[in-house]
Structures are given as C-alpha cells and as structure tokens.
Scaffold this active site. Structure first.
Site, PDB file in Angstrom:
ATOM      1  N   THR A   5       3.463  -2.380   3.224  1.00  0.00           N
ATOM      2  CA  THR A   5       4.611  -1.535   2.898  1.00  0.00           C
ATOM      3  C   THR A   5       4.282  -0.088   3.285  1.00  0.00           C
ATOM      4  O   THR A   5       3.156   0.366   3.140  1.00  0.00           O
ATOM      5  CB  THR A   5       4.968  -1.588   1.402  1.00  0.00           C
ATOM      6  OG1 THR A   5       3.831  -1.215   0.624  1.00  0.00           O
ATOM      7  CG2 THR A   5       5.408  -2.986   0.995  1.00  0.00           C
ATOM      8  N   ALA A  29       0.810  -1.221   0.000  1.00  0.00           N
ATOM      9  CA  ALA A  29       0.000   0.000   0.000  1.00  0.00           C
ATOM     10  C   ALA A  29       0.845   1.274   0.000  1.00  0.00           C
ATOM     11  O   ALA A  29       0.342   2.350  -0.311  1.00  0.00           O
ATOM     12  CB  ALA A  29      -0.937  -0.003   1.202  1.00  0.00           C
ATOM     13  N   LYS A  30       2.124   1.165   0.359  1.00  0.00           N
ATOM     14  CA  LYS A  30       3.040   2.314   0.392  1.00  0.00           C
ATOM     15  C   LYS A  30       2.443   3.528   1.100  1.00  0.00           C
ATOM     16  O   LYS A  30       2.551   4.650   0.615  1.00  0.00           O
ATOM     17  CB  LYS A  30       3.483   2.700  -1.028  1.00  0.00           C
ATOM     18  CG  LYS A  30       4.253   1.593  -1.770  1.00  0.00           C
ATOM     19  CD  LYS A  30       4.867   2.096  -3.065  1.00  0.00           C
ATOM     20  CE  LYS A  30       5.703   1.050  -3.782  1.00  0.00           C
ATOM     21  NZ  LYS A  30       4.933  -0.058  -4.358  1.00  0.00           N
ATOM     22  N   ARG A  31       1.843   3.323   2.256  1.00  0.00           N
ATOM     23  CA  ARG A  31       1.266   4.439   2.980  1.00  0.00           C
ATOM     24  C   ARG A  31       2.323   5.195   3.774  1.00  0.00           C
ATOM     25  O   ARG A  31       3.306   4.593   4.237  1.00  0.00           O
ATOM     26  CB  ARG A  31       0.159   3.939   3.926  1.00  0.00           C
ATOM     27  CG  ARG A  31      -1.072   3.396   3.195  1.00  0.00           C
ATOM     28  CD  ARG A  31      -1.733   4.456   2.316  1.00  0.00           C
ATOM     29  NE  ARG A  31      -2.997   4.004   1.777  1.00  0.00           N
ATOM     30  CZ  ARG A  31      -3.189   3.517   0.542  1.00  0.00           C
ATOM     31  NH1 ARG A  31      -2.167   3.412  -0.301  1.00  0.00           N
ATOM     32  NH2 ARG A  31      -4.391   3.136   0.140  1.00  0.00           N
TER      33      ARG A  31
END
Lengths: 202, 202
Positions: free
Chosen positions: B52, B23-25
């Site tokens: 992620t 999700a690359k938050r």
C-alpha cells in the site's frame, strides 16, 4: 539498511547532534502508535529528536505521534511539500474553503497554542513553492526542504517564511551530499550553504 | 522488528501465500524508489506481492512504485481510508470538483487502462464508509479494510463494491487476531469470516 540507520541515529545522538528523521510515516491506531514509539522514544534504536509524518489519513490519525512530541521531541506534519505533484492533494479545498495544506498548518497551530516558546508540532513547507500557506499563527517550527538540488534558494526560504524567519529550519541534503565523497569537499559544501543562510542568524 | 517481518514475509512467500504489505509508504524521488525496491522486488527480504502507498505527495510521486507494479506484483493506492479522520483530506475538492479520493481512483484507472484482466494498480477504500468513490472504471483491485474490529461488515463490503464485487479484496486482521492465541481459535475465526464472505465466490 535499517541496522545501518540505527547505528547512524545512535552515533549522531551520542555526539549531541539533533536528529530529524524524514520518515513520512502515516497510519492509524496501533500501527501509528508503533511508528511513533519507533521514531520518538529512547526505547527504540531509531528514536530521534523529531520525525516527519504524513497526514493523508487526516491530522487526527497522527495523534499517537503528537502525544510523544513532548520533552524536547517534535513532529513535523507534511503540509505543502516541495514536489510539484503534491499540489494535487495539498491544494484541494476542504468544505470551508481552506486548502488541505492550510488545514494542516492550522491544526498544528491549535496544538501549539499555549506553548511558551515554539510548540512541538512543526510543519513541512517546501522551498520550491510559489506561495506558502499562512504560517503567522503556527507558533511552531517550519521545516523547509527543496533547497539546492530541487531548485529552492536561500532567497526563496526568506520569502516563504516571511515574518516567521525565527522558526524556519531549511534543510539541504542532496546539494551537500553530491559534493562528496571526500570530507574536505563535503565540509566546503556545508560552509557555502551556511554562508548563504547567514541571514537566519541575524 | 524488521528482521521478524523479513522472516515472516520470506516464509509466507515460500509457502505460496500472497503477501500484501500494508506499509503506506509515500515519498518522492530516490526515497520513493528505495521504498518501491524494498517492498516490490525479489532482491529485498521484504519483497511482497503488493504494497500500500500513501499519496499525500500526489499520485505522480508514486511513480517509482507504479513502475514496479508489473509481472504479478501490485500497488494499492490509499484513496478513501476506513478511519473517520481521513475525510478531512480525502473528501477535499480539487479544482474540477472531484474529491481527492475520486482523483486517486481515476488516476489508478488511467494506469490500468488496456490491461487484459485487472490492472496492477489497486485502491484502498474502507468498508466503514457511507459512500465509496465511483469505482466503475477502475479496472483494478479494491482493498477494503475496516471489516470487523473497525465496524465494517460483509454487507458493507457488498454495498460499497457494487458492480465491482469481482475486484474486491476485503481484509480482516484485528477481528481474527483477537480470537487468538490458540491456533484452533484463530482457525475458527478465519472460518467464520470466510463464511460471512461466501457471496464473493458466487
């Protein structure tokens, strides 16, 4: 959660309010493209006027969002954020000696070159910073969070924006929201905030 | 879109599959806390085994997610990503001369210190890189995307992981998915990929 956000965005845009989604998305390729279409097109129930994007994967990876930042829509690239931990990455130096934050401002400036009024690629610069990156060539809007609950003041906004006061968009959320929940108290908090930023209308 | 993802995550976890949400938050305060609860708790229909996270706002801003990376759940912090544009930020140098990517690995290592087996804080290191950050002290898992469609090979994974081959999790998505849509073709693509990584089981 998302359904409530969809209804909120749709209602606000229907009422003619500008919607700036502080989603801080950042990915590559097809995923970034999907994020861009989600936040920046009318085909999506989350389609907003502008969205914030996060460049840990490099400015170039934001291309799908930059491409949709046209016809009145915009992108705000995180440059120097309002939280103290941000300096660890944002003040690191690239090979030519510029800070990462400055590189983001310069890349945005390059995209805005040639725009008649302000270009569609803005940057985020926190109102809590001691020093802002050099914004003189940006030619785009400057979103300035960190005002109020996070400690930034109207005076900080004036100081950091410098000559670019015409392009600054200070944003205040928690400081106003914590005055709630009554509508009257919220309205008062908004009025006080607007008064403290009266210099922006000069 | 989100509803489909919710059903997919729930079905996969119900079947006993590990779910790593890419999700690359990355945000601060209450927003990062909400992202962490969304991706890392059973109370959420998106609750996964790992997620992620993107550290443009600094490693410290990831704290709400790091705090939930316990009891078999994990966080993968983007360090050196697989896309070429990433070097602009990730190879910038902090005041002590380390690259931003190396700082992320070192911060993760500090969080993993004292864990019996591998710690819960992993890093993302692209299989397309010429050189990986020094991973020798990480003591956590290494997610290695960029294999297949993006150009990375099993040999690259072996080279970049070095002595940490026990901790590497190569991930292949487009290279397998583009073999579809039939289940048989997908199964074949998975088998071929598994064969090429046989050295990981040695």
């Amino acid at each position: 959660g998302i359904a409530v956000l969809e209804r909120t965005v749709t209602a606000l845009r229907g009422a003619g309010t500008l919607v700036l989604a502080d989603a801080k998305r950042g990915d590559i390729g097809s995923t970034m493209d999907a994020y861009a279409r989600t936040w920046l097109t009318d085909a999506s129930p989350l389609g907003s006027d502008a969205v914030t994007v996060s460049p840990y994967l490099g400015f170039g990876a934001l291309e799908p969002a930059l491409r949709l930042a046209v016809d009145g829509r915009g992108v705000f690239v995180l440059a120097a954020t309002s939280n103290p931990e941000g300096a660890q990455v944002q003040q690191a130096r690239t090979a030519d000696g510029r800070s990462v934050a400055q590189v983001m401002v310069d890349e945005a400036a390059a995209r805005n070159a040639g725009a008649d009024t302000l270009g569609s690629v803005g940057v985020v610069v926190g109102a809590t910073l001691t020093r802002a990156p050099d914004l003189s060539a940006l030619h785009g809007p400057i979103l300035m969070p960190g005002v109020g609950a996070q400690g930034g003041t109207a005076e900080d906004v004036r100081r950091l924006a410098g000559e670019r006061l015409d392009a600054v968009v200070p944003n205040v959320s928690r400081e106003v929201l914590r005055a709630g929940p009554t509508a009257a108290a919220l309205r008062d908090a908004v009025s006080r905030t607007v008064d403290s930023f009266a210099f922006l209308r000069a």
